[in-house]
Design a protein around this motif. Sequence first.
Motif: not given
Length: 505
Positions: A20, A24, A28, A62, A66, A69, A470-471, A474
């Motif tokens: 992950t 990510y 990004s 970024a 992460y 997130w 991005p969300n 992911m």
Amino acid sequence: MASFIIRRLIASIFVLFAATFLMYLLVSLSGDPLEDLRQSNAPNKNELMEARTKLLNLDVPAPLRYFLWLGAVFRGDFGISIQNQPVNALLGNAITSTLTLVTTATVVAIVLGITVGIVSALRQYTGFDYGVTLLSFLFFSLPIFWVAVLLKQYGAIQLNNWLNNPTISVPVIIGLSIVIGLIWMSLIGGRWRRRLIVFGVATVATGIVLTFLSVTQWFADPSIGIVVFAFLAIGIAVGVTAISTGLRNRNALIASLIVAGIGIALYYPMVNYLLNGMTLPLFLGLMVLTIVVSGLIGWFRGAPDRAPVARTTAIVGFLVAGLIALDKYMSYWQAYANSSRVRGRPIATVGASTPGLGGNFWVQGIDLFTHLLLPTIAIILISFASYTRYSRASLLEVMNQDYIRTARAKGLTQRTVVVRHAFRNALIPITTIIAFDVGAIIGGAVVTETVFGWVGMGRLFVTALDAHDPNPVMAFFVVTGTLAVLFNLIADLVYAALDPRIKVG
């Protein structure tokens, strides 16, 4: 085994963390989430860019972003999309849609592919084997988008036109009868005289059935009926018993026929009265009750070898109950096809449901089936090829092993050698393939979803990538990655269950 599972889970957690984190960073760096706003002519462009930057924490580097997130994920929150929509809601809808579409197709492809592959291996170098090989390579080489378009044209548009007057022409009846006769001839095998007899009987019987369906216009208002249902129920009892335990096991055969007889006795009250006010929980409950009661009949009737008999009767009960449910669905077909929303064109080409349809449990079930039909066939045709080839190759390899020759030398029947000795070990490499396919299953069939208008996991992933969002990307990666790791662990445990020589430790 417990220590093995714990070690694998701990290792999987670290793998997911690393995966992950890398994903990510790649997401990004793949694009600018503010690109659409930078090109906008809105008077409040700066305010919108500032709001999105704050919403997605774009002002944080970024690698650090992460961990922000990840902390939200531990709280069960996958964040907000650039359209200011909760990703949890988007993910929930996408998973439901994808599971509805792809799981059905994959289960059917696995069962059908393994079955045909095994029969092909047992009929090696026959006409059936060559035909299956040809179709497998043909389906495997077909582009999925081309198959989907052809299915929409001929499986929906042309088929809906035909359903307005569902009569079968004489040339089609003759052609289909000959094809079915050839299939049965290659399946049964044996001497040429025996093959010709099988071909003749199967061709004539198919022609009679197709003529009856055409004359009565059965496809306009389909039903099974008590006579056909009784014939099929008895056939299921005998067929399942022959494969599961062998017809020499009289206890299993009698118990299966008892289950079939109970199904025949309950046919009229179930179809006409007991299934009218059906709901999904009640339907699932009745199905579980049927399996349990059928298994108990086999358990009490199957002494001294209770477990195989109980398994056999449970399968028979499930299939016979499925026939009753199918007949109930058929009884609502004409009402569904002629409703104001469907307007005589029941085979759907896009979407997952008919807007504003309404209706009871059975009508809604028919609507789901008609929307699933074409995309399911498209996925099955492609998946069927690989499962057929893997299962055929695996069984042929196992059938040449020393322990198979020993089993035959001991005088065991062909059914016992194949079902009890060869089949289980042949499933080991297929289990690996299925475990690897799970990530693709939940990931969604992007092309199929696009052609048939399904908004699933694949569409969610592609849409989010295009928008540099991005969300959602992911969230997709976490779900598919977790399931891939989990099912690979399950595959390791299944290996030990299939082959006692494999120890989990």
